[in-house]
Design a protein around this motif. Structure first.
Motif, PDB file in Angstrom:
ATOM      1  N   ASN A   4      -5.938 -17.908 -13.406  1.00  0.00           N
ATOM      2  CA  ASN A   4      -5.512 -18.118 -12.036  1.00  0.00           C
ATOM      3  C   ASN A   4      -5.427 -16.774 -11.323  1.00  0.00           C
ATOM      4  OD1 ASN A   4      -5.159 -20.923 -12.249  1.00  0.00           O
ATOM      5  ND2 ASN A   4      -3.210 -20.606 -13.285  1.00  0.00           N
ATOM      6  N   LYS A   6      -4.628 -15.179  -7.395  1.00  0.00           N
ATOM      7  CA  LYS A   6      -4.132 -15.523  -6.067  1.00  0.00           C
ATOM      8  C   LYS A   6      -4.030 -14.272  -5.214  1.00  0.00           C
ATOM      9  CE  LYS A   6       0.792 -15.040  -6.753  1.00  0.00           C
ATOM     10  NZ  LYS A   6       2.048 -15.489  -6.254  1.00  0.00           N
ATOM     11  N   GLN A   8      -1.827 -11.915  -3.143  1.00  0.00           N
ATOM     12  CA  GLN A   8      -0.403 -11.613  -3.101  1.00  0.00           C
ATOM     13  C   GLN A   8      -0.045 -10.798  -1.857  1.00  0.00           C
ATOM     14  OE1 GLN A   8       1.209 -10.282  -6.762  1.00  0.00           O
ATOM     15  NE2 GLN A   8       3.199  -9.828  -5.923  1.00  0.00           N
ATOM     16  N   TYR A   9      -0.841  -9.773  -1.553  1.00  0.00           N
ATOM     17  CA  TYR A   9      -0.581  -8.918  -0.405  1.00  0.00           C
ATOM     18  C   TYR A   9      -1.863  -8.698   0.384  1.00  0.00           C
ATOM     19  CZ  TYR A   9       3.530  -7.434  -3.099  1.00  0.00           C
ATOM     20  OH  TYR A   9       4.689  -7.407  -3.819  1.00  0.00           O
ATOM     21  N   ARG A  33      10.720  -8.768   3.865  1.00  0.00           N
ATOM     22  CA  ARG A  33      10.987  -8.838   2.426  1.00  0.00           C
ATOM     23  C   ARG A  33      11.334  -7.474   1.841  1.00  0.00           C
ATOM     24  NH1 ARG A  33       6.207 -13.153   2.081  1.00  0.00           N
ATOM     25  NH2 ARG A  33       7.450 -14.828   2.985  1.00  0.00           N
ATOM     26  N   THR A  45       7.104  -4.987   4.174  1.00  0.00           N
ATOM     27  CA  THR A  45       6.510  -6.192   3.595  1.00  0.00           C
ATOM     28  C   THR A  45       7.178  -7.390   4.256  1.00  0.00           C
ATOM     29  OG1 THR A  45       6.199  -5.030   1.500  1.00  0.00           O
ATOM     30  CG2 THR A  45       6.060  -7.436   1.446  1.00  0.00           C
ATOM     31  N   GLN A  51       7.157 -19.141   2.392  1.00  0.00           N
ATOM     32  CA  GLN A  51       5.875 -18.852   1.755  1.00  0.00           C
ATOM     33  C   GLN A  51       5.971 -17.469   1.110  1.00  0.00           C
ATOM     34  OE1 GLN A  51       2.453 -18.973   4.348  1.00  0.00           O
ATOM     35  NE2 GLN A  51       1.047 -18.547   2.698  1.00  0.00           N
ATOM     36  N   THR A  52       6.757 -17.398   0.072  1.00  0.00           N
ATOM     37  CA  THR A  52       7.077 -16.104  -0.522  1.00  0.00           C
ATOM     38  C   THR A  52       6.009 -15.554  -1.457  1.00  0.00           C
ATOM     39  OG1 THR A  52       8.290 -17.201  -2.305  1.00  0.00           O
ATOM     40  CG2 THR A  52       9.557 -16.548  -0.355  1.00  0.00           C
ATOM     41  N   ASP A  53       4.978 -16.329  -1.746  1.00  0.00           N
ATOM     42  CA  ASP A  53       3.968 -15.854  -2.690  1.00  0.00           C
ATOM     43  C   ASP A  53       2.855 -15.046  -2.028  1.00  0.00           C
ATOM     44  OD1 ASP A  53       3.049 -18.160  -1.419  1.00  0.00           O
ATOM     45  OD2 ASP A  53       1.791 -18.748  -3.098  1.00  0.00           O
ATOM     46  N   VAL A  54       2.840 -14.959  -0.694  1.00  0.00           N
ATOM     47  CA  VAL A  54       1.844 -14.166   0.017  1.00  0.00           C
ATOM     48  C   VAL A  54       2.575 -13.341   1.078  1.00  0.00           C
ATOM     49  CG1 VAL A  54      -0.230 -14.194   1.440  1.00  0.00           C
ATOM     50  CG2 VAL A  54       0.073 -15.922  -0.328  1.00  0.00           C
ATOM     51  N   SER A  55       2.250 -12.050   1.156  1.00  0.00           N
ATOM     52  CA  SER A  55       2.909 -11.176   2.118  1.00  0.00           C
ATOM     53  C   SER A  55       1.897 -10.263   2.792  1.00  0.00           C
ATOM     54  CB  SER A  55       3.950 -10.293   1.421  1.00  0.00           C
ATOM     55  OG  SER A  55       4.970 -11.052   0.839  1.00  0.00           O
TER      56      SER A  55
END
Length: 137
Positions: A4, A6, A8-9, A33, A45, A51-55
């Motif tokens: 997996n 994804k 992230q930033y 954040r 950040t 939606q804390t998994d993408v910043s």
């Protein structure tokens, strides 16, 4: 084996941390954040609540140790022209978000438009010149 991966930033440069923070927090409703300073520089950040998994990380431009003065000047020139950084967001109420952001004084690039490729979107420039495109979910 499946791995997996994804996002992230995403990184966008800023030339005024406070103005950029105002745009993303007050106009778009993002939450902060992290807000980290070092030697008069600032990395922020932030992202949508829930939606804390993408910043997005707003960072000082052209501070990489290996960058030359000519490269730094090119980056700052591209930022001033509004052609360096970009991000695409999405909203379930594009028209209402557009009205809110436009009314707050953001630099409007494109009003909500039905594109011929099947997307309804609008666009702004943040205070540092980054293109912020918003699609209708």
């Amino acid at each position: 084996m499946t791995m997996n991966v994804k996002i992230q930033y995403a990184f966008l440069p800023h030339n005024d941390a406070d103005e950029s923070l105002k745009f993303y927090r007050e106009m778009l409703g993002f939450e902060v954040r992290k807000d980290v300073g070092y030697n008069d520089l600032r990395w922020i950040t932030l992202g949508p609540a829930g939606q804390t998994d993408v910043s997005i990380v707003l960072h000082p431009p052209a501070v990489d140790p290996g960058i030359t003065d000519a490269e730094r000047a090119t980056i700052l020139d591209l930022m001033a022209k509004g052609s360096y950084g970009a991000v695409t967001l999405a909203s379930d109420d594009l028209d209402a978000l557009f009205e809110k952001v436009a009314a707050a004084g953001a630099d409007v690039v494109q009003e909500p438009t039905d594109q011929n490729y099947g997307v309804r979107d609008c666009a702004f420039r943040d205070p540092s010149g980054n293109l912020v495109r918003i699609d209708q979910l």
